[in-house]
Design a protein around this motif. Structure first.
Motif, short mmCIF file in Angstrom:
data_model
loop_
_atom_site.label_atom_id
_atom_site.label_comp_id
_atom_site.label_asym_id
_atom_site.label_seq_id
_atom_site.Cartn_x
_atom_site.Cartn_y
_atom_site.Cartn_z
N ARG A 1 0.81 -1.22 0.00
CA ARG A 1 0.00 0.00 0.00
C ARG A 1 0.84 1.27 0.00
N ARG A 2 1.93 1.26 0.75
CA ARG A 2 2.71 2.50 0.97
C ARG A 2 3.94 2.61 0.08
N GLN A 3 4.41 1.45 -0.41
CA GLN A 3 5.65 1.43 -1.18
C GLN A 3 6.76 2.23 -0.48
N PRO A 4 7.09 1.83 0.75
CA PRO A 4 8.06 2.61 1.55
C PRO A 4 9.45 2.61 0.93
N MET A 5 10.19 3.64 1.25
CA MET A 5 11.55 3.80 0.75
C MET A 5 12.52 3.91 1.92
N ALA A 6 13.79 3.66 1.65
CA ALA A 6 14.89 3.87 2.60
C ALA A 6 14.60 3.22 3.95
N ILE A 7 14.70 4.00 5.03
CA ILE A 7 14.63 3.41 6.37
C ILE A 7 13.26 2.82 6.66
N ASP A 8 12.20 3.39 6.05
CA ASP A 8 10.86 2.84 6.28
C ASP A 8 10.75 1.44 5.69
N LEU A 9 11.35 1.24 4.52
CA LEU A 9 11.35 -0.09 3.92
C LEU A 9 12.20 -1.04 4.77
N ARG A 10 13.34 -0.56 5.23
CA ARG A 10 14.20 -1.41 6.06
C ARG A 10 13.51 -1.78 7.36
#
Length: 239
Positions: A73-82
């Motif tokens: 849903r959010r397609q997180p990037m960088a630290i959020d994905l980690r």
């Protein structure tokens, strides 16, 4: 942690953190209670540890589902994905720690009616207490994203391995001295191997913390000092 324009995004991440914290609390209690049950030969407490594993399994599945939905849903990037990926990793390690604590509890039930000198249990008790400390420290490090504390746990793994090797030899000596000790000491060897495997999972979590904060991985070669016979390695793999 970064702030997000979409409030529900923050809520999703907070829910993941809360679930990991709940899993950590259950895993810590299961391991502590399994250790107490072993020392006291307390079959009732051991059965409570076995029963607690079900909640840990449910939480682990929920965290995986939440994390996958968050990525979709959010397609997180960088630290959020980690952080999202790290939650999946840590939940898997905590679920396995629960399985290993349950395995110890099952062994306690098997030996609860056996009368043996308390000195035979002391080594496993000491090793369990050290690994409990590692588990607490690494969970605190995860909550605060403290890479230094995580690296300290990672470094201590070699000491646990060395202690297991020493304990392995000690229990073999008890078995050779008196054949009546063989059954009891065999169960203790399985318990000790499960404790050592829990230590390995705490170092997995430490590596995940390093990845979460830095985006990099720790060296693949951990400090290892387990020189026990290879035939005992499978002792920690029971389900």
């Amino acid at each position: 942690m970064s702030d997000h324009i979409v409030t529900s995004y923050d809520t999703d991440l907070q829910n993941l953190r809360r679930s990991i914290a709940e899993m950590g609390g259950i895993a810590e209690k299961m391991m502590a209670d399994a250790g107490i049950a072993l020392v006291r030969r307390d079959a009732t407490l051991a059965q409570a540890v076995i029963a607690a594993d079900q909640r840990l399994d449910v939480l682990q599945r929920e965290i995986e589902e939440k994390a996958i939905l968050l990525i979709a849903r959010r397609q997180p990037m960088a630290i959020d994905l980690r952080e999202t990926i790290s939650a999946i990793r840590v939940s898997g390690d905590l679920e396995r720690i629960g399985d290993l604590a349950k395995n110890i509890a099952k062994r306690v039930v098997a030996i609860s009616d056996q009368v043996q000198p308390q000195k035979i249990v002391v080594g496993v008790q000491h090793m369990s207490e050290l690994v409990q400390e590692q588990l607490k420290d690494v969970l605190d490090a995860y909550a605060t994203q403290d890479t230094k504390a995580a690296h300290d746990v990672w470094q201590r793994d070699g000491g646990i391995d060395a202690l297991y090797t020493s304990l392995f030899r000690e229990l073999l000596t008890y078995m050779m001295e008196d054949p009546r000790n063989i059954s009891f000491c065999t169960h203790l060897l399985f318990c000790a191997k499960n404790v050592e495997r829990i230590g390995d999972h705490t170092t997995n979590i430490a590596e995940t913390i390093h990845y979460l904060v830095t985006g990099e991985t720790l060296p693949t070669d951990r400090p290892k000092n387990d020189a026990s016979n290879y035939a005992t390695v499978s002792a920690g793999s029971e389900a």
